[in-house]
Scaffold this motif. Structure first.
Motif, PDB file in Angstrom:
ATOM      1  N   ALA A 151       0.841  -1.195   0.000  1.00 25.26           N
ATOM      2  CA  ALA A 151       0.000   0.000   0.000  1.00 25.26           C
ATOM      3  C   ALA A 151       0.876   1.244   0.000  1.00 25.26           C
ATOM      4  N   SER A 171      -1.712   7.306   1.823  1.00 24.87           N
ATOM      5  CA  SER A 171      -2.846   8.000   1.204  1.00 24.87           C
ATOM      6  C   SER A 171      -2.325   9.302   0.607  1.00 24.87           C
ATOM      7  N   MET A 172      -3.059   9.832  -0.349  1.00 29.27           N
ATOM      8  CA  MET A 172      -2.643  11.085  -0.975  1.00 29.27           C
ATOM      9  C   MET A 172      -2.477  12.175   0.071  1.00 29.27           C
ATOM     10  N   ARG A 173      -3.384  12.199   1.016  1.00 33.49           N
ATOM     11  CA  ARG A 173      -3.342  13.208   2.083  1.00 33.49           C
ATOM     12  C   ARG A 173      -2.112  13.024   2.965  1.00 33.49           C
ATOM     13  N   GLN A 174      -1.828  11.766   3.349  1.00 29.89           N
ATOM     14  CA  GLN A 174      -0.660  11.489   4.188  1.00 29.89           C
ATOM     15  C   GLN A 174       0.632  11.863   3.482  1.00 29.89           C
ATOM     16  N   LYS A 185      -2.247  13.843  -5.849  1.00 31.95           N
ATOM     17  CA  LYS A 185      -3.312  13.235  -6.639  1.00 31.95           C
ATOM     18  C   LYS A 185      -2.889  13.098  -8.093  1.00 31.95           C
ATOM     19  N   TYR A 207      -0.276  10.242  -8.352  1.00 27.62           N
ATOM     20  CA  TYR A 207      -0.920   8.935  -8.232  1.00 27.62           C
ATOM     21  C   TYR A 207      -1.720   8.610  -9.494  1.00 27.62           C
ATOM     22  N   SER A 228      -5.833   1.668  -7.658  1.00 27.38           N
ATOM     23  CA  SER A 228      -6.576   2.166  -6.508  1.00 27.38           C
ATOM     24  C   SER A 228      -7.793   1.298  -6.259  1.00 27.38           C
ATOM     25  N   LYS A 281     -10.233   1.932   0.069  1.00 29.90           N
ATOM     26  CA  LYS A 281      -9.157   1.127   0.669  1.00 29.90           C
ATOM     27  C   LYS A 281      -7.789   1.774   0.513  1.00 29.90           C
ATOM     28  N   GLY A 282      -7.493   2.298  -0.685  1.00 27.67           N
ATOM     29  CA  GLY A 282      -6.201   2.924  -0.893  1.00 27.67           C
ATOM     30  C   GLY A 282      -5.606   2.616  -2.248  1.00 27.67           C
ATOM     31  N   THR A 283      -4.323   2.931  -2.368  1.00 25.77           N
ATOM     32  CA  THR A 283      -3.584   2.742  -3.608  1.00 25.77           C
ATOM     33  C   THR A 283      -2.481   1.739  -3.358  1.00 25.77           C
TER      34      THR A 283
END
Length: 125
Positions: A35, A38-41, A54, A57, A68, A72-74
Motif C-alpha cells: 500500500a 494516502s494522498m493526504r498522508q 493526486k 498517483y 486504486s 481502501k487505498g492505492t
C-alpha cells in the motif's frame, strides 16, 4: 516512503513524486501489493499540495504502476513483478558481460568458465 523532492530543479513536483515512487518500485523497496500512503498522508509528509499527490498517483495508475481500490487505498500493481524481473535480468546481463570481458583478458577457455560457474552454483545450493 523515502521520497526526495526538490524545489530547486525544473521538474514539476508531481513528476518528481511519480519518478520517486517508480524508483522505489523498481529497486524493490515497494513490492507488488504494498500500500502507498494516502494522498493526504503523502502530501502532509512532503509538505506539498494534495492536488500534487493526486496528479502523481493518477499518472502512476495510468502507467500501470499502481492501482486504486475505492475506500481502501492505492497499491503497487502486481504487473510490476514483470518489470522487476526485467530489471534483474538487465542486471544479470551486465554481470555476465563483465565476466566475459574479464575472461577474454586472460584468454580463459569457455569450458573453464563453465566449470567455474558450476562450482560456484554448487556452493550456493
Amino acid at each position: 516512503m523515502n521520497i526526495k523532492i526538490s524545489n530547486t530543479i525544473d521538474i514539476p513536483i508531481y513528476e518528481q513524486v511519480k519518478d520517486e515512487i517508480i524508483r522505489l518500485i523498481m529497486n524493490g523497496e515497494l513490492m507488488p501489493g504494498d500500500a502507498l500512503l494516502s494522498m493526504r498522508q503523502l502530501a502532509k509528509e512532503l509538505g506539498i499540495s494534495i492536488i500534487t499527490t493526486k496528479r502523481a498517483y493518477r499518472d502512476l495508475e495510468a502507467a500501470g504502476y499502481v492501482h486504486s481500490v475505492v475506500g481502501k487505498g492505492t497499491y503497487v500493481s502486481e504487473q510490476n513483478a514483470e518489470l522487476q524481473k526485467e530489471r534483474i535480468l538487465n542486471e544479470i546481463e551486465s554481470h555476465i558481460e563483465e565476466m566475459l570481458k574479464a575472461s577474454y583478458k586472460i584468454n580463459l577457455p569457455r569450458t573453464e568458465l563453465d566449470e567455474m560457474i558450476s562450482m560456484i552454483e554448487e556452493d550456493l545450493k
